[in-house]
Design a protein around this motif. Structure first.
Motif, mmCIF file in Angstrom:
data_model
loop_
_atom_site.group_PDB
_atom_site.id
_atom_site.type_symbol
_atom_site.label_atom_id
_atom_site.label_comp_id
_atom_site.label_asym_id
_atom_site.label_seq_id
_atom_site.Cartn_x
_atom_site.Cartn_y
_atom_site.Cartn_z
ATOM 1 N N ALA A 90 1.068 -0.967 -0.159
ATOM 2 C CA ALA A 90 -0.238 0.051 -0.023
ATOM 3 C C ALA A 90 0.979 1.269 -0.132
ATOM 4 O O ALA A 90 0.409 1.869 -0.561
ATOM 5 C CB ALA A 90 -0.941 0.361 1.165
ATOM 6 N N MET A 124 3.557 1.634 -1.252
ATOM 7 C CA MET A 124 3.484 2.775 -2.794
ATOM 8 C C MET A 124 2.689 3.538 -3.458
ATOM 9 O O MET A 124 2.916 4.242 -5.160
ATOM 10 C CB MET A 124 4.053 0.953 -3.541
ATOM 11 C CG MET A 124 5.205 0.606 -2.538
ATOM 12 S SD MET A 124 5.517 -1.079 -4.249
ATOM 13 C CE MET A 124 4.016 -1.873 -4.227
ATOM 14 N N PHE A 125 1.557 3.293 -2.749
ATOM 15 C CA PHE A 125 0.149 3.589 -3.913
ATOM 16 C C PHE A 125 0.144 4.993 -3.375
ATOM 17 O O PHE A 125 -0.440 6.300 -4.148
ATOM 18 C CB PHE A 125 -0.829 2.380 -3.981
ATOM 19 C CG PHE A 125 -0.648 1.380 -4.461
ATOM 20 C CD1 PHE A 125 -0.726 0.808 -6.348
ATOM 21 C CD2 PHE A 125 -0.744 0.681 -4.184
ATOM 22 C CE1 PHE A 125 -0.455 0.541 -6.818
ATOM 23 C CE2 PHE A 125 0.149 -0.941 -4.798
ATOM 24 C CZ PHE A 125 0.045 -0.851 -6.240
ATOM 25 N N TYR A 126 -0.419 4.841 -2.240
ATOM 26 C CA TYR A 126 -0.605 6.705 -2.059
ATOM 27 C C TYR A 126 1.088 7.432 -1.459
ATOM 28 O O TYR A 126 1.502 8.390 -0.533
ATOM 29 C CB TYR A 126 -0.598 6.429 -0.526
ATOM 30 C CG TYR A 126 -0.720 5.852 0.780
ATOM 31 C CD1 TYR A 126 -1.278 4.496 0.593
ATOM 32 C CD2 TYR A 126 0.331 5.890 1.899
ATOM 33 C CE1 TYR A 126 -0.587 3.193 1.797
ATOM 34 C CE2 TYR A 126 0.424 5.455 2.618
ATOM 35 C CZ TYR A 126 -0.214 4.053 2.630
ATOM 36 O OH TYR A 126 0.074 3.271 3.441
ATOM 37 N N ALA A 157 1.309 10.958 -2.776
ATOM 38 C CA ALA A 157 -0.038 10.921 -3.348
ATOM 39 C C ALA A 157 -0.301 12.124 -2.858
ATOM 40 O O ALA A 157 -0.439 13.186 -2.292
ATOM 41 C CB ALA A 157 -1.042 9.888 -3.002
#
Length: 89
Positions: A10, A12-14, A17
């Motif tokens: 997770a 890596m995704f936020y 962001a």
């Protein structure tokens, strides 16, 4: 990505962001509680001084049933979601 197997990936995704959309199933209270855990994690991972826009999405609203008085039963009352949104700013 609510499954525990995705928790390690997770960040890596936020990372860096500008916004995060967290979702919950209106028919399952445990889904709402799990969403709150994801929000806590995002808050912990966001660096001080950075701002992230957070949107809460209620899923499966089409499965809600109205009674004869026009009231809709939610596993999570709408006022709880509104309180969480207010607390997030």
């Amino acid at each position: 990505a609510g499954a525990e197997s995705f928790r390690a990936m997770a960040p890596m995704f936020y990372k860096n962001a500008a916004a995060v959309v967290v979702c919950y199933d209106v028919t399952r209270r445990e889904s709402f509680e799990g969403m709150r855990e994801w929000l806590d994690e995002v808050r912990q991972k966001v660096k001080v001084g950075e701002e992230v826009v957070v949107a809460i999405a209620a899923l499966k609203t089409d499965l809600l049933q109205e009674d004869e008085d026009g009231n809709t039963s939610h596993a999570v009352p709408e006022h709880e979601v509104e309180q969480l949104a207010e607390a997030l700013g």
